[in-house]
Design a protein around this motif. Structure first.
Motif, mmCIF file in Angstrom:
data_model
loop_
_atom_site.group_PDB
_atom_site.id
_atom_site.type_symbol
_atom_site.label_atom_id
_atom_site.label_comp_id
_atom_site.label_asym_id
_atom_site.label_seq_id
_atom_site.Cartn_x
_atom_site.Cartn_y
_atom_site.Cartn_z
ATOM 1 N N ILE A 18 -7.185 -7.521 -2.332
ATOM 2 C CA ILE A 18 -6.199 -6.685 -3.234
ATOM 3 C C ILE A 18 -4.605 -6.857 -2.207
ATOM 4 O O ILE A 18 -4.774 -6.902 -1.399
ATOM 5 N N ARG B 103 -5.702 0.369 -7.699
ATOM 6 C CA ARG B 103 -6.435 -0.755 -6.244
ATOM 7 C C ARG B 103 -5.257 -2.097 -7.301
ATOM 8 O O ARG B 103 -6.488 -2.832 -8.330
ATOM 9 N N CYS C 255 0.863 -1.033 0.108
ATOM 10 C CA CYS C 255 0.095 0.232 -0.021
ATOM 11 C C CYS C 255 0.431 1.542 -0.057
ATOM 12 O O CYS C 255 1.461 1.710 1.223
ATOM 13 N N ASP D 282 -2.071 -1.310 -3.817
ATOM 14 C CA ASP D 282 -3.029 0.055 -3.406
ATOM 15 C C ASP D 282 -2.051 1.769 -3.539
ATOM 16 O O ASP D 282 -1.589 0.967 -2.879
#
Length: 125
Positions: free
Chosen positions: A115, A104, A38, A118
């Motif tokens: 996921i 994403r 992320c 991201d």
């Protein structure tokens, strides 16, 4: 694999983020791939446990999340979702409010869309 499944995953994520901001991370816990990457708007990289910890400890809270302009691209075993979103909340004790774009990457694993990546960018209008 359908766009509707990814749209549903994005809707679930929005609800989970709002719940996470109340220190309830149960909905978020099943949404991330174990090797999630992320990238935050400031360039920091968090893993799944880091993201959950941000919500659990109250260091990151989203009080308003209004998604717009969702674009979904489907691939054989992955999907890319790109969404423009208006957010308000608090991060690291500082309030924030703005428009962001998230990209994403979802992977299908064990019958679920998770996921795996991201990337968030703050948009300056």
């Amino acid at each position: 694999m359908t766009r509707a499944a990814i749209k549903h995953a994005e809707d679930r994520l929005r609800e989970a983020v709002l719940l996470g901001s109340k220190n309830d991370t149960s909905a978020l816990e099943g949404m991330f791939h174990e090797r999630l990457l992320c990238t935050l708007p400031d360039g920091r990289i968090l893993r799944a446990d880091d993201v959950l910890d941000e919500y659990r400890t109250g260091r990151h809270r989203v009080t308003h999340c209004e998604p717009r302009e969702l674009v979904i691209e489907l691939h054989e075993h992955t999907a890319i979702a790109n969404v423009r979103v208006n957010l308000r909340g608090e991060s690291g004790g500082q309030p924030f409010s703005g428009t962001y774009r998230h990209t994403r990457t979802y992977v299908r694993e064990g019958g679920e869309w998770l996921i795996a990546a991201d990337h968030a960018t703050e948009l300056r209008d």
